[in-house]
Design a protein around this motif. Structure first.
Motif, PDB file in Angstrom:
ATOM      1  N   ALA A   1       1.900   1.808  -3.734  1.00  0.00           N
ATOM      2  CA  ALA A   1       0.878   1.507  -4.750  1.00  0.00           C
ATOM      3  C   ALA A   1       0.938   2.471  -5.936  1.00  0.00           C
ATOM      4  N   HIS A   2       1.336   3.715  -5.676  1.00  0.00           N
ATOM      5  CA  HIS A   2       1.406   4.704  -6.769  1.00  0.00           C
ATOM      6  C   HIS A   2       2.427   4.293  -7.843  1.00  0.00           C
ATOM      7  N   GLU A   3       3.401   3.455  -7.471  1.00  0.00           N
ATOM      8  CA  GLU A   3       4.388   3.004  -8.463  1.00  0.00           C
ATOM      9  C   GLU A   3       3.837   1.861  -9.313  1.00  0.00           C
TER      10      GLU A   3
ATOM     11  N   GLU B   1      -7.304  -0.095  -8.558  1.00  0.00           N
ATOM     12  CA  GLU B   1      -6.641  -0.075  -7.253  1.00  0.00           C
ATOM     13  C   GLU B   1      -7.605  -0.547  -6.159  1.00  0.00           C
TER      14      GLU B   1
ATOM     15  N   THR C   1       0.507   1.353 -10.407  1.00  0.00           N
ATOM     16  CA  THR C   1      -0.776   1.563 -11.088  1.00  0.00           C
ATOM     17  C   THR C   1      -0.808   0.924 -12.477  1.00  0.00           C
ATOM     18  N   GLU C   2       0.267   1.127 -13.242  1.00  0.00           N
ATOM     19  CA  GLU C   2       0.311   0.551 -14.596  1.00  0.00           C
ATOM     20  C   GLU C   2       0.206  -0.962 -14.557  1.00  0.00           C
TER      21      GLU C   2
ATOM     22  N   LYS D   1       0.815  -1.219   0.000  1.00  0.00           N
ATOM     23  CA  LYS D   1       0.000   0.000   0.000  1.00  0.00           C
ATOM     24  C   LYS D   1       0.851   1.273   0.000  1.00  0.00           C
TER      25      LYS D   1
ATOM     26  N   LYS E   1      -6.941  -3.549  -3.554  1.00  0.00           N
ATOM     27  CA  LYS E   1      -7.048  -3.298  -2.116  1.00  0.00           C
ATOM     28  C   LYS E   1      -7.931  -4.369  -1.468  1.00  0.00           C
TER      29      LYS E   1
ATOM     30  N   LYS F   1      12.424   1.591  -9.150  1.00  0.00           N
ATOM     31  CA  LYS F   1      10.963   1.535  -9.261  1.00  0.00           C
ATOM     32  C   LYS F   1      10.488   0.101  -9.010  1.00  0.00           C
TER      33      LYS F   1
END
Ligand SMILES: [Zn+2]
Ligand SMILES: [Zn+2]
Length: 171
Positions: A124-126, A138, A128-129, A121, A142, A163
């Protein structure tokens, strides 16, 4: 006790549980070892109890003409030497289905660990793809992604830019 070899693409095989303590006889070097590999090995013969050193030096792969990761299930990069190191001299990991090895910055990523939402969590922004690539939002990740669950995540990290990337499969 000998120090375990360092695997570029799988730096923590003890943490991931793919190498465990055991006093078995390695079928490659035929010596008693203190650690064995328990992940997948794709070969015609059923081969168990390979020691980490026979993974590192390529002897296991050449003796049994096997692969620790299916070379057809790796994202494609241009460098065949790196593919050779990954599939012949690196411990694999165990997926529910066919394991897939991800890349970034024109090299294979390291396999970090088996993960669920709880473990990812914060990053998580890394990812998304990767969620989108597998057709998940997402929110769904979750709700459903759990370590050792039916929907399992496999976390990778780029060696160069750090990354994170994620592979997902289900049972
Ligand atoms: Zn050995
Ligand atoms: Zn990168």
């Amino acid at each position: 006790m000998k120090l375990l070899p360092i695997f570029k693409y799988h730096p923590n095989p003890i943490v991931t549980g793919m190498i465990i303590e055991s006093n078995a006889i390695c079928p490659v070097c035929e010596e008693q070892t203190d650690h064995v590999y328990v992940g997948p090995f794709f070969s015609i013969d059923e081969v168990e109890d390979i020691c980490p050193w026979c993974i590192e030096n390529g002897q296991a792969a050449s003796k049994f003409n096997g692969e620790f990761q299916d070379s057809a299930s790796c994202e494609e990069i241009s460098n065949k030497e790196k593919l050779d190191e990954l599939v012949h001299r690196t411990p694999g990991y165990s997926g529910w289905q066919q394991e897939y090895w991800l890349y970034h910055c024109d090299d294979y990523c390291t396999f970090v660990d088996y993960v669920g939402w709880k473990e990812i969590k914060g990053i998580a922004h890394e990812l998304t793809e990767d969620f989108n690539r597998y057709g998940y939002s997402e929110e769904e990740i979750k709700d459903y992604l759990k370590k050792d669950g039916s929907l399992q995540g496999y976390l990778f990290q780029c060696i160069t830019c750090k990354k994170h990337r994620l592979h997902i499969d289900c049972d």
